[in-house]
Design a protein around this motif. Structure first.
Motif, short mmCIF file in Angstrom:
data_model
loop_
_atom_site.label_atom_id
_atom_site.label_comp_id
_atom_site.label_asym_id
_atom_site.label_seq_id
_atom_site.Cartn_x
_atom_site.Cartn_y
_atom_site.Cartn_z
N MET A 45 0.85 -1.18 0.00
CA MET A 45 0.00 0.00 0.00
C MET A 45 0.90 1.25 0.00
N HIS A 46 0.63 2.17 -0.90
CA HIS A 46 1.44 3.37 -1.05
C HIS A 46 0.80 4.51 -0.25
N MET A 47 1.50 4.98 0.77
CA MET A 47 0.94 6.00 1.65
C MET A 47 1.78 7.28 1.63
N ALA A 48 2.26 7.69 0.46
CA ALA A 48 3.10 8.88 0.36
C ALA A 48 2.24 10.14 0.27
N SER A 49 2.83 11.24 0.64
CA SER A 49 2.12 12.50 0.54
C SER A 49 2.20 13.04 -0.88
N GLY A 50 1.49 14.11 -1.12
CA GLY A 50 1.52 14.74 -2.43
C GLY A 50 2.90 15.28 -2.76
N LYS A 51 3.57 15.85 -1.75
CA LYS A 51 4.92 16.37 -1.98
C LYS A 51 5.88 15.24 -2.30
N GLY A 52 5.70 14.10 -1.63
CA GLY A 52 6.56 12.95 -1.91
C GLY A 52 6.37 12.44 -3.32
N ASP A 53 5.12 12.43 -3.77
CA ASP A 53 4.83 12.01 -5.14
C ASP A 53 5.46 12.97 -6.15
N LEU A 54 5.37 14.27 -5.87
CA LEU A 54 5.99 15.24 -6.76
C LEU A 54 7.51 15.07 -6.79
N PHE A 55 8.09 14.81 -5.62
CA PHE A 55 9.54 14.61 -5.57
C PHE A 55 9.95 13.38 -6.38
N GLU A 56 9.19 12.28 -6.24
CA GLU A 56 9.49 11.08 -7.01
C GLU A 56 9.37 11.34 -8.50
N LEU A 57 8.35 12.08 -8.90
CA LEU A 57 8.17 12.41 -10.31
C LEU A 57 9.33 13.26 -10.82
N PHE A 58 9.77 14.20 -10.00
CA PHE A 58 10.88 15.07 -10.38
C PHE A 58 12.17 14.25 -10.53
N ILE A 59 12.41 13.35 -9.59
CA ILE A 59 13.61 12.52 -9.64
C ILE A 59 13.59 11.62 -10.88
N ARG A 60 12.42 11.07 -11.20
CA ARG A 60 12.33 10.23 -12.40
C ARG A 60 12.55 11.05 -13.66
N PHE A 61 12.14 12.32 -13.64
CA PHE A 61 12.28 13.18 -14.80
C PHE A 61 13.73 13.53 -15.07
N LEU A 62 14.52 13.70 -14.01
CA LEU A 62 15.92 14.08 -14.19
C LEU A 62 16.71 12.96 -14.86
N PRO A 63 17.49 13.30 -15.83
CA PRO A 63 18.29 12.28 -16.52
C PRO A 63 19.59 11.99 -15.76
#
Length: 67
Positions: free
Chosen positions: A1-19
């Motif tokens: 079960m994924h219980m991350a916050s909205g900021k955590g999700d944004l951070f993960e998306l940002f990290i995935r975006f960075l090459p």
């Protein structure tokens, strides 16, 4: 079960975006350090404003109680 916050999700998306595969290690560290600094600064500003608001409310309450 994924219980991350909205900021955590944004951070993960940002990290995935960075090459990161194509970035040198010193640039990776700089980017991560900048992100951490921004988050800490935002948290500090938010916290100090909250403390100042409480202090102002307490001072106002004390002034009305005295006079």
């Amino acid at each position: 079960m994924h219980m991350a916050s909205g900021k955590g999700d944004l951070f993960e998306l940002f990290i995935r975006f960075l090459p990161f595969r194509f970035m040198p290690w010193w640039l990776q560290l700089t980017v991560i350090a900048a992100i951490v600094a921004i988050v800490v600064a935002a948290w500090t500003i938010k916290r100090t404003r909250k403390i100042a608001a409480r202090r102002a409310a307490r001072t106002k309450a004390e002034a009305t109680a005295e006079g």
